[in-house]
Design a protein around this motif. Structure first.
Motif, PDB file in Angstrom:
ATOM      1  N   GLN A  52     -50.024   5.090  46.408  1.00 51.85           N
ATOM      2  CA  GLN A  52     -49.851   3.730  45.900  1.00 51.85           C
ATOM      3  C   GLN A  52     -50.584   2.797  46.844  1.00 51.85           C
ATOM      4  O   GLN A  52     -50.390   2.862  48.059  1.00 51.85           O
ATOM      5  CB  GLN A  52     -48.372   3.355  45.854  1.00 51.85           C
ATOM      6  CG  GLN A  52     -48.119   1.867  45.769  1.00 51.85           C
ATOM      7  CD  GLN A  52     -47.243   1.495  44.578  1.00 51.85           C
ATOM      8  OE1 GLN A  52     -47.251   2.165  43.563  1.00 51.85           O
ATOM      9  NE2 GLN A  52     -46.501   0.426  44.727  1.00 51.85           N
ATOM     10  N   CYS A  53     -51.421   1.933  46.305  1.00 53.07           N
ATOM     11  CA  CYS A  53     -52.190   0.997  47.122  1.00 53.07           C
ATOM     12  C   CYS A  53     -51.857  -0.438  46.725  1.00 53.07           C
ATOM     13  O   CYS A  53     -51.673  -0.736  45.539  1.00 53.07           O
ATOM     14  CB  CYS A  53     -53.688   1.237  46.969  1.00 53.07           C
ATOM     15  SG  CYS A  53     -54.229   2.859  47.561  1.00 53.07           S
ATOM     16  N   VAL A  54     -51.772  -1.321  47.711  1.00 50.00           N
ATOM     17  CA  VAL A  54     -51.437  -2.726  47.462  1.00 50.00           C
ATOM     18  C   VAL A  54     -52.431  -3.615  48.197  1.00 50.00           C
ATOM     19  O   VAL A  54     -52.956  -3.251  49.238  1.00 50.00           O
ATOM     20  CB  VAL A  54     -49.996  -3.054  47.913  1.00 50.00           C
ATOM     21  CG1 VAL A  54     -48.982  -2.295  47.082  1.00 50.00           C
ATOM     22  CG2 VAL A  54     -49.796  -2.745  49.396  1.00 50.00           C
ATOM     23  N   THR A  87     -53.520  -1.732  51.814  1.00 52.02           N
ATOM     24  CA  THR A  87     -52.660  -0.723  52.437  1.00 52.02           C
ATOM     25  C   THR A  87     -52.290   0.310  51.385  1.00 52.02           C
ATOM     26  O   THR A  87     -51.952  -0.038  50.256  1.00 52.02           O
ATOM     27  CB  THR A  87     -51.366  -1.348  52.979  1.00 52.02           C
ATOM     28  OG1 THR A  87     -51.680  -2.511  53.746  1.00 52.02           O
ATOM     29  CG2 THR A  87     -50.604  -0.357  53.863  1.00 52.02           C
ATOM     30  N   CYS A  88     -52.338   1.584  51.761  1.00 54.01           N
ATOM     31  CA  CYS A  88     -51.978   2.667  50.848  1.00 54.01           C
ATOM     32  C   CYS A  88     -50.919   3.563  51.487  1.00 54.01           C
ATOM     33  O   CYS A  88     -50.891   3.740  52.707  1.00 54.01           O
ATOM     34  CB  CYS A  88     -53.188   3.520  50.492  1.00 54.01           C
ATOM     35  SG  CYS A  88     -54.490   2.657  49.584  1.00 54.01           S
ATOM     36  N   ALA A  89     -50.063   4.127  50.658  1.00 55.69           N
ATOM     37  CA  ALA A  89     -49.050   5.073  51.113  1.00 55.69           C
ATOM     38  C   ALA A  89     -48.974   6.228  50.137  1.00 55.69           C
ATOM     39  O   ALA A  89     -49.118   6.040  48.920  1.00 55.69           O
ATOM     40  CB  ALA A  89     -47.684   4.392  51.230  1.00 55.69           C
ATOM     41  N   TRP A  90     -48.756   7.440  50.652  1.00 55.27           N
ATOM     42  CA  TRP A  90     -48.505   8.599  49.799  1.00 55.27           C
ATOM     43  C   TRP A  90     -47.000   8.654  49.575  1.00 55.27           C
ATOM     44  O   TRP A  90     -46.237   8.864  50.492  1.00 55.27           O
ATOM     45  CB  TRP A  90     -48.993   9.880  50.452  1.00 55.27           C
ATOM     46  CG  TRP A  90     -48.876  11.054  49.532  1.00 55.27           C
ATOM     47  CD1 TRP A  90     -47.769  11.838  49.335  1.00 55.27           C
ATOM     48  CD2 TRP A  90     -49.889  11.558  48.655  1.00 55.27           C
ATOM     49  NE1 TRP A  90     -48.033  12.796  48.401  1.00 55.27           N
ATOM     50  CE2 TRP A  90     -49.322  12.669  47.958  1.00 55.27           C
ATOM     51  CE3 TRP A  90     -51.209  11.206  48.400  1.00 55.27           C
ATOM     52  CZ2 TRP A  90     -50.043  13.395  47.030  1.00 55.27           C
ATOM     53  CZ3 TRP A  90     -51.920  11.934  47.479  1.00 55.27           C
ATOM     54  CH2 TRP A  90     -51.338  13.020  46.797  1.00 55.27           C
ATOM     55  N   LEU A  91     -46.578   8.401  48.337  1.00 54.02           N
ATOM     56  CA  LEU A  91     -45.163   8.258  48.028  1.00 54.02           C
ATOM     57  C   LEU A  91     -44.601   9.513  47.385  1.00 54.02           C
ATOM     58  O   LEU A  91     -45.153  10.043  46.423  1.00 54.02           O
ATOM     59  CB  LEU A  91     -44.949   7.064  47.093  1.00 54.02           C
ATOM     60  CG  LEU A  91     -45.391   5.701  47.631  1.00 54.02           C
ATOM     61  CD1 LEU A  91     -45.094   4.621  46.610  1.00 54.02           C
ATOM     62  CD2 LEU A  91     -44.721   5.389  48.964  1.00 54.02           C
ATOM     63  N   GLY A 144     -40.637   5.213  51.385  1.00 53.32           N
ATOM     64  CA  GLY A 144     -40.525   6.516  50.758  1.00 53.32           C
ATOM     65  C   GLY A 144     -41.826   7.278  50.933  1.00 53.32           C
ATOM     66  O   GLY A 144     -42.173   8.154  50.148  1.00 53.32           O
ATOM     67  N   ALA A 145     -42.546   6.954  52.014  1.00 59.27           N
ATOM     68  CA  ALA A 145     -43.888   7.479  52.239  1.00 59.27           C
ATOM     69  C   ALA A 145     -43.883   8.759  53.071  1.00 59.27           C
ATOM     70  O   ALA A 145     -42.953   9.042  53.824  1.00 59.27           O
ATOM     71  CB  ALA A 145     -44.743   6.428  52.940  1.00 59.27           C
ATOM     72  N   ARG A 146     -44.970   9.493  52.939  1.00 55.84           N
ATOM     73  CA  ARG A 146     -45.238  10.654  53.783  1.00 55.84           C
ATOM     74  C   ARG A 146     -46.477  10.433  54.649  1.00 55.84           C
ATOM     75  O   ARG A 146     -46.721  11.179  55.585  1.00 55.84           O
ATOM     76  CB  ARG A 146     -45.405  11.900  52.929  1.00 55.84           C
ATOM     77  CG  ARG A 146     -44.118  12.357  52.261  1.00 55.84           C
ATOM     78  CD  ARG A 146     -44.360  13.487  51.289  1.00 55.84           C
ATOM     79  NE  ARG A 146     -45.057  14.610  51.896  1.00 55.84           N
ATOM     80  CZ  ARG A 146     -45.699  15.561  51.213  1.00 55.84           C
ATOM     81  NH1 ARG A 146     -45.756  15.497  49.892  1.00 55.84           N
ATOM     82  NH2 ARG A 146     -46.294  16.563  51.845  1.00 55.84           N
ATOM     83  N   ALA A 147     -47.253   9.388  54.329  1.00 51.31           N
ATOM     84  CA  ALA A 147     -48.426   9.023  55.121  1.00 51.31           C
ATOM     85  C   ALA A 147     -48.862   7.635  54.696  1.00 51.31           C
ATOM     86  O   ALA A 147     -48.620   7.221  53.560  1.00 51.31           O
ATOM     87  CB  ALA A 147     -49.568  10.020  54.926  1.00 51.31           C
ATOM     88  N   ILE A 148     -49.503   6.886  55.610  1.00 49.53           N
ATOM     89  CA  ILE A 148     -49.998   5.557  55.307  1.00 49.53           C
ATOM     90  C   ILE A 148     -51.424   5.400  55.837  1.00 49.53           C
ATOM     91  O   ILE A 148     -51.843   6.092  56.766  1.00 49.53           O
ATOM     92  CB  ILE A 148     -49.105   4.447  55.889  1.00 49.53           C
ATOM     93  CG1 ILE A 148     -48.957   4.601  57.409  1.00 49.53           C
ATOM     94  CG2 ILE A 148     -47.753   4.429  55.199  1.00 49.53           C
ATOM     95  CD1 ILE A 148     -48.202   3.454  58.071  1.00 49.53           C
ATOM     96  N   ALA A 149     -52.170   4.484  55.225  1.00 48.45           N
ATOM     97  CA  ALA A 149     -53.533   4.170  55.662  1.00 48.45           C
ATOM     98  C   ALA A 149     -53.831   2.730  55.268  1.00 48.45           C
ATOM     99  O   ALA A 149     -53.239   2.197  54.327  1.00 48.45           O
ATOM    100  CB  ALA A 149     -54.548   5.122  55.028  1.00 48.45           C
ATOM    101  N   ALA A 150     -54.745   2.088  55.997  1.00 46.33           N
ATOM    102  CA  ALA A 150     -55.091   0.699  55.693  1.00 46.33           C
ATOM    103  C   ALA A 150     -56.537   0.418  56.071  1.00 46.33           C
ATOM    104  O   ALA A 150     -57.101   1.066  56.963  1.00 46.33           O
ATOM    105  CB  ALA A 150     -54.161  -0.258  56.448  1.00 46.33           C
TER     106      ALA A 150
END
Length: 227
Positions: free
Chosen positions: A192-194, A181-185, A170-176
């Motif tokens: 959200q970062c995990v 790992t983070c995603a803009w939800l 459900g992301a619009r962008a991801i980064a790690a």
């Protein structure tokens, strides 16, 4: 545009040609060969990796290094260290941790296709020390590689082949970076970062803001081509 790991740097030109430079111990420069010494001939000489590259990421710590990229709109290519299945090309058949490495190799010197993502429209990529993430045009996020601290966004696994990440989709962008790992939800209206994120979360959230604008532009261009 650039993406850097602890050992190598990727740069995409205005014409969408992808170049790599830096250490090539694990084949992360994607030349088909490997050099065992850090600061080898690629340290100050850019090597052409591929053309028509739409998304790319460099991952790896000082003890590793891998590259992932997509050409055109569909599928993913990877090269470099595969010790933790971060290239996404292994299989769930036997092996030390329930996984096998392609041809028994823990590194791939030339780009290989990630079979699990064939035919899928890719718009964003991210790579940490020993894991990788892909965002599809639908917002679905796939992750693979090392997952010991939850950086894959699903139940913790020692290593994993490519699979959907429920926590990051459900992301619009991801980064790690590192083991995070983070995603803009869309559903959260934020990031959200995990994983193990304390040291890198702020920087990754800043990166997400920049990627949001880039990805929105890319999605609009793809939608216009489809009309």
């Amino acid at each position: 545009m650039t993406s850097a790991s602890a050992t190598h740097v990727l740069t995409r030109s205005a014409s969408r040609a992808l170049y790599a430079e830096g250490d090539n111990k694990f084949g992360q420069i994607c030349t088909g060969t490997a050099d065992s010494k850090k600061g080898d001939v690629h340290a100050h000489n850019r090597v052409l990796v591929a053309r028509d590259v739409t998304a790319f990421a460099a991952g790896g710590s000082l003890a590793s290094g891998h590259t992932i990229f997509t050409t055109g709109r569909f599928g993913v290519n990877s090269c470099g260290c595969d010790r933790w299945q971060q290239l996404g090309i292994g299989g769930k058949v036997g092996g030390a941790a329930g996984y096998t490495w392609e041809a028994g190799a823990t590194a791939q010197r030339a780009p290989r296709r990630v079979a699990a993502l064939e035919g899928k429209e890719v718009v964003d990529l991210a790579a940490g020390d020993d894991h990788s993430a892909v965002m599809l045009a639908s917002g679905e996020v796939w992750t693979w590689g090392r997952g010991h601290v939850g950086q894959l966004g699903r139940p913790k696994q020692f290593v994993s082949t490519p699979a959907v990440s429920p926590q990051l989709s459900g992301a619009r962008a991801i980064a790690a970076s590192g083991d995070c790992t983070c995603a803009w939800l869309e559903r959260r209206g934020g990031a959200q970062c995990v994983g193990r994120c304390a040291a890198v979360e702020a920087a990754l959230k800043d990166a997400l803001q920049s990627k949001l604008m880039q990805n929105e532009q890319q999605l609009r261009q793809q939608q216009q081509r489809q009309q």
